[in-house]
Design an enzyme around this catalytic site. Structure first.
Site, mmCIF file in Angstrom:
data_model
loop_
_atom_site.group_PDB
_atom_site.id
_atom_site.type_symbol
_atom_site.label_atom_id
_atom_site.label_comp_id
_atom_site.label_asym_id
_atom_site.label_seq_id
_atom_site.Cartn_x
_atom_site.Cartn_y
_atom_site.Cartn_z
ATOM 1 N N HIS A 35 0.863 -1.189 0.000
ATOM 2 C CA HIS A 35 0.000 0.000 0.000
ATOM 3 C C HIS A 35 0.894 1.232 0.000
ATOM 4 O O HIS A 35 1.730 1.417 0.894
ATOM 5 C CB HIS A 35 -0.904 -0.020 1.238
ATOM 6 C CG HIS A 35 -1.894 1.103 1.267
ATOM 7 N ND1 HIS A 35 -3.085 1.074 0.570
ATOM 8 C CD2 HIS A 35 -1.876 2.302 1.905
ATOM 9 C CE1 HIS A 35 -3.755 2.190 0.777
ATOM 10 N NE2 HIS A 35 -3.040 2.967 1.583
ATOM 11 N N MET A 139 -11.559 5.214 4.810
ATOM 12 C CA MET A 139 -10.554 5.784 5.698
ATOM 13 C C MET A 139 -11.073 5.711 7.133
ATOM 14 O O MET A 139 -12.148 6.230 7.439
ATOM 15 C CB MET A 139 -10.265 7.245 5.332
ATOM 16 C CG MET A 139 -9.524 7.446 4.024
ATOM 17 S SD MET A 139 -7.922 6.628 3.933
ATOM 18 C CE MET A 139 -7.094 7.228 5.408
ATOM 19 N N GLY A 144 -3.585 11.542 5.869
ATOM 20 C CA GLY A 144 -2.438 12.452 5.923
ATOM 21 C C GLY A 144 -1.276 11.936 6.746
ATOM 22 O O GLY A 144 -0.132 12.305 6.491
ATOM 23 N N PHE A 145 -1.558 11.072 7.694
ATOM 24 C CA PHE A 145 -0.494 10.623 8.600
ATOM 25 C C PHE A 145 -0.717 9.169 9.010
ATOM 26 O O PHE A 145 -1.853 8.713 9.096
ATOM 27 C CB PHE A 145 -0.469 11.503 9.866
ATOM 28 C CG PHE A 145 -0.321 12.966 9.550
ATOM 29 C CD1 PHE A 145 0.938 13.524 9.333
ATOM 30 C CD2 PHE A 145 -1.440 13.775 9.405
ATOM 31 C CE1 PHE A 145 1.074 14.870 9.000
ATOM 32 C CE2 PHE A 145 -1.322 15.117 9.070
ATOM 33 C CZ PHE A 145 -0.054 15.666 8.872
ATOM 34 N N GLY A 146 0.392 8.490 9.282
ATOM 35 C CA GLY A 146 0.314 7.144 9.824
ATOM 36 C C GLY A 146 0.160 7.188 11.341
ATOM 37 O O GLY A 146 0.183 8.264 11.952
ATOM 38 N N ASP A 177 -8.389 1.524 6.049
ATOM 39 C CA ASP A 177 -7.097 2.211 6.021
ATOM 40 C C ASP A 177 -6.972 3.195 7.180
ATOM 41 O O ASP A 177 -7.618 4.239 7.185
ATOM 42 C CB ASP A 177 -6.970 2.947 4.677
ATOM 43 C CG ASP A 177 -5.566 3.473 4.438
ATOM 44 O OD1 ASP A 177 -4.684 3.236 5.282
ATOM 45 O OD2 ASP A 177 -5.371 4.127 3.397
ATOM 46 N N GLY A 199 0.169 0.125 8.624
ATOM 47 C CA GLY A 199 1.492 0.741 8.580
ATOM 48 C C GLY A 199 2.205 0.557 9.886
ATOM 49 O O GLY A 199 3.079 -0.304 10.040
HETATM 50 C C1 DX5 Z 1 -3.119 7.666 6.028
HETATM 51 C C2 DX5 Z 1 -2.733 6.622 5.022
HETATM 52 C C3 DX5 Z 1 -2.645 5.267 5.598
HETATM 53 C C4 DX5 Z 1 -1.602 5.125 6.665
HETATM 54 C C5 DX5 Z 1 -1.967 3.954 7.524
HETATM 55 O O1 DX5 Z 1 -3.343 8.871 5.392
HETATM 56 O O2 DX5 Z 1 -3.674 6.574 3.970
HETATM 57 O O3 DX5 Z 1 -2.455 4.293 4.578
HETATM 58 O O4 DX5 Z 1 -0.325 4.943 6.152
HETATM 59 O O5 DX5 Z 1 -1.049 3.913 8.562
HETATM 60 P P1 DX5 Z 1 -1.378 3.267 9.986
HETATM 61 O O6 DX5 Z 1 -1.677 1.826 9.756
HETATM 62 O O7 DX5 Z 1 -0.115 3.494 10.726
HETATM 63 O O8 DX5 Z 1 -2.563 4.009 10.558
HETATM 64 ZN ZN ZN Z 2 -3.568 4.777 2.527
#
Ligand code: DX5
Ligand code: ZN
Length: 218
Positions: A35, A139, A144-146, A177, A199
């Site tokens: 991904h 989502m 925007g962030f992990g 996600d 992630g």
């Molecule tokens: C967020 C991304 C995700 C993110 C998921 O904007 O679209 O794909 O990388 O990361 P985790 O699993 O750490 O929430």
């Molecule tokens: Zn994503």
């Protein structure tokens, strides 16, 4: 027949200085897709990476590249992402006033077409476009962030979308996600999701491959 659960590790939380190690790890793990999160600093308040990096990842990855575009005007770049090696291309509902055209373009380029919905966007808006959609990315965090926390209301959205897909007799996959963990994977799958993006849960684990396997078996 039980539904197959796919896991798509997000490289966003991998160590970018060691990308080839992260790619090898996913290649040799039970994961199904890569991904890849593309951010433009406009649709989302962050900038990640683009075509050049994806093209390099493609030279080493042996599994499909699931590219998630968190960008405005994604149609302008669909062909370039195809050329860089994307197998699936997901665009955001909120970024596409001409979504039907975007999905036809993506399929016409030979990729699987995905639509992502932000947490505030109702799944009912997809009713008339589901037939052109291979993947719906719900989502479960604000994009925007992990490493953010899973928004629990997503479970209701999964159930509603799952019923819509069933009624339409469609084979669209539900991908979740953001904030997926070993603790919540079971309820996400139970609600009807088939693809788990992960992630932080994978790349901060002591044993990422075992974590991927656990996510798949949940
Ligand atoms: C967020 C991304 C995700 C993110 C998921 O904007 O679209 O794909 O990388 O990361 P985790 O699993 O750490 O929430
Ligand atoms: Zn994503």
């Amino acid at each position: 027949m039980p539904r197959e659960i796919l896991v798509a590790p997000s490289l966003l939380t991998a160590d970018f200085l060691e990308l080839s190690r992260a790619i090898d790890l996913v290649n040799s793990s039970p994961a199904d897709w890569f991904h890849l999160d593309v951010m433009d600093g406009r649709f989302v308040p962050n900038i990640s990476f683009g075509m050049a990096i994806i093209a390099r990842i493609k030279t080493r990855a042996v599994k499909p590249l699931d590219v998630h575009l968190m960008i405005e005007e994604p149609g302008r770049y669909a062909e370039a992402f195809r050329q860089s090696g994307a197998d699936h291309l997901t665009v955001h509902y909120e970024a596409c006033p001409n979504l039907h055209r975007n999905l036809e373009q993506i399929r016409g380029l030979g990729m699987k077409a995905g639509v992502a919905l932000n947490p505030h966007t109702p799944v009912s808006l997809l009713r008339d476009i589901l037939y052109l959609t291979d993947i719906v990315n719900l989502m479960s965090v604000n994009p925007g962030f992990g490493a953010q926390s899973f928004i629990p209301h997503t479970l209701d959205k999964i159930r509603e979308l799952s019923a819509m897909i069933h009624t339409a007799q469609s084979s669209t996959l539900i991908e979740i996600d953001g904030g997926v963990t070993l603790e919540n994977a079971h309820s996400i799958i139970g609600a009807g999701a088939s693809v788990l993006v992960a992630g932080n849960t994978v790349f901060s684990a002591a044993d990422p491959a075992a974590t991927i396997l656990k996510l798949k078996q949940d």
